[in-house]
Design a protein around this motif. Structure first.
Motif, PDB file in Angstrom:
ATOM      1  N   HIS A 165       0.836  -1.202   0.000  1.00 49.25           N
ATOM      2  CA  HIS A 165       0.000   0.000   0.000  1.00 49.25           C
ATOM      3  C   HIS A 165       0.867   1.246   0.000  1.00 49.25           C
ATOM      4  CE1 HIS A 165       0.995  -0.514   4.267  1.00 49.25           C
ATOM      5  NE2 HIS A 165       0.773   0.791   4.425  1.00 49.25           N
ATOM      6  N   ARG A 169       8.710   9.145   7.041  1.00 47.35           N
ATOM      7  CA  ARG A 169       8.268   8.346   8.179  1.00 47.35           C
ATOM      8  C   ARG A 169       9.457   7.625   8.798  1.00 47.35           C
ATOM      9  NH1 ARG A 169       2.619   5.090   8.486  1.00 47.35           N
ATOM     10  NH2 ARG A 169       2.031   7.212   9.105  1.00 47.35           N
ATOM     11  N   ASP A 176       6.697   6.914   3.022  1.00 46.43           N
ATOM     12  CA  ASP A 176       5.626   5.911   2.946  1.00 46.43           C
ATOM     13  C   ASP A 176       4.603   6.216   1.858  1.00 46.43           C
ATOM     14  OD1 ASP A 176       4.211   7.952   4.400  1.00 46.43           O
ATOM     15  OD2 ASP A 176       2.835   6.411   5.148  1.00 46.43           O
ATOM     16  N   HIS A 187       4.709   0.081   0.059  1.00 43.62           N
ATOM     17  CA  HIS A 187       5.420  -0.735   1.042  1.00 43.62           C
ATOM     18  C   HIS A 187       4.542  -1.885   1.508  1.00 43.62           C
ATOM     19  CE1 HIS A 187       3.486   2.635   3.137  1.00 43.62           C
ATOM     20  NE2 HIS A 187       3.452   1.923   4.267  1.00 43.62           N
TER      21      HIS A 187
HETATM   22 MN    MN Z   1       1.885   2.155   5.721  1.00 44.85          MN
END
Ligand code: MN
Ligand code: LMR
Length: 430
Positions: free
Chosen positions: A352, A361, A393, A397
């Motif tokens: 996603h 992140r 992100d 990932h």
């Molecule tokens: Mn995530």
């Protein structure tokens, strides 16, 4: 203009046309005065009301005035309420009114307006489309579903209805299989009104969840060609332009080393306060709610969200939140969160992408057994206790935990370092 002119307006059509010309020439004050004048003499003239509403609306836009916008809204409403408004003008006023109500944030009034139009023009697909989208905007997905199904009953194969219904089947019903033939409309038709990032996003995701990876990437590649995604892996839809884009970041690339050090220096404290909250009796860790989990158990304990401290949760880990108070570019990041993330063995998180490229992140490893790993774009790594890994992100990932015991990390979202202070203040929360 025959369709919008009733018998009485016909008698003053030169004057009405003159007012319309003023609007055309962007002579808005003059147009407004002109229609006001006409209305003193012909208070029920639908076209004069419409002209006044239109000039008010354009003035409101120019002067960024909500008060004027509200006057325009009230006047469009009068066109619809007037006794002898011709159908075509009624429809035009209704469509304008709905649009203005949505702009003002009055979505349920907008939906009521479109419903009114649907009742009057049951075979008109345009107004049904507006009604469906308006329900979706309000999060009333069941009502939206009805509207789009009704369109398909009238016009089998209507692509606009297909993609919107597909979106609902994918997101609300969580049914990738059945969403695909509907969302496929984006691949079969080039019509501009259905070329939206979110449809490509969810069609690709539907394929990924059925393990049809090649099909998924056909969709994503096309989304990139259409300018809807930054790249095949970076598919966030709320983006800043012209900032560095890479899946993995080194600490020294972020400029945030001083902040990262505060947290790594205290990683055991962060671990220990967090671990005390794992006991279900505390009610601290809650199941992930974004429907990203294929299997296993994945829970989060949130300290900051959308740039706001969660005071209740912070009171449970006071020393950690005292540290976070010093991490300005993270606690002020309205497009991110700060949270503990707990994964039980057996987890698989579907591939996603996060919603935005405006953050990076950082994951601080706290309790890291053998077994968990994370793929971001083409590279798979794992965590180490007391150390950060830093990802963007918005890139695809995927996470697995094949080990034998729980994995605990602290997730800290920072503003993307390429976004300046001024821009940060203009971005709305996610
Ligand atoms: Mn995530
Ligand atoms: C994610 O953000 O999807 C995951 O990487 C979070 C986690 O706990 O690993």
């Amino acid at each position: 203009k025959k369709d919008i002119t009733n018998d009485e307006d016909y008698n003053i059509s030169d004057l009405l046309d003159l007012g319309d010309d003023f609007i055309q020439e962007k002579n808005l004050e003059r147009a407004n005065d002109h229609f006001e004048q006409l209305l003193t003499k012909y208070p029920n003239s639908p076209r004069a009301l419409y002209g006044k509403a239109l000039s008010l609306d354009k003035l409101a836009e120019k002067q960024r005035s909500n008060k004027m916008l509200e006057e325009a809204i009230a006047t469009f409403q009068k066109v619809m309420d007037a006794k002898d408004t011709p159908d075509e003008l009624f429809k035009q006023a209704g469509l304008k009114l709905g649009e203005k109500l949505e702009f003002r944030g009055w979505n349920s009034k907008a939906a009521a307006t479109y419903q009114n139009l649907v009742n009057k023009f049951p075979s008109d697909i345009t107004v049904r489309k507006k009604l469906g989208v308006s329900y979706l905007l309000m999060g009333q997905n069941e009502k939206a579903r009805r509207v789009f199904s009704d369109i398909l009953d009238i016009d089998k194969g209507n692509n606009f209805a297909r993609v919107h219904l597909g979106f609902i089947v994918k997101v609300t019903d969580n049914n990738p299989q059945e969403s695909i033939p509907l969302l496929r409309a984006i691949m079969e038709s080039n019509s501009k009104e259905i070329q939206e990032g979110k449809f490509y996003f969810h069609l690709g995701d539907a394929y990924q969840r059925l393990n049809q990876t090649e099909k998924a990437y056909e969709v994503y590649e096309r989304g990139v060609k259409k300018g809807l995604f930054l790249s095949k892996y970076q598919r966030s839809l709320y983006n800043c332009d012209g900032i560095k884009a890479q899946p993995w970041w080194k600490p020294e690339e972020t400029g945030y080393q001083q902040y990262l050090k505060i947290l790594t220096d205290n990683w055991k404290l962060i671990r220990d306060e967090g671990m005390k909250q794992i006991d279900p009796k505390t009610g601290s860790f809650l199941p992930e709610e974004e429907n990203l989990l294929d299997k296993g158990q994945w829970m989060q304990f949130t300290l900051y969200a959308r740039g706001k401290k969660n005071a209740k949760n912070c009171a449970k880990v006071p020393k950690v939140c005292e540290l976070l108070d010093q991490i300005t570019p993270a606690k002020s990041c309205v497009r991110g969160q700060i949270k503990y993330s707990l994964m039980k063995p057996g987890v698989h998180v579907w591939p996603h992408c996060g919603p935005t490229n405006c953050r990076i992140r950082a994951h601080l490893g706290l309790v890291i057994p053998e077994g968990p790993k994370i793929r971001v774009a083409d590279e798979t790594r794992t965590w180490k206790e007391g150390q950060f890994i830093i990802i963007d992100d918005s890139f695809e990932h995927e996470v697995w935990h094949t080990g034998a015991s729980d994995r605990l990390i602290l997730i800290v979202d920072f503003w993307h370092p390429d976004i300046d202070e001024k821009t940060r203040r203009t971005l709305d929360p996610i």
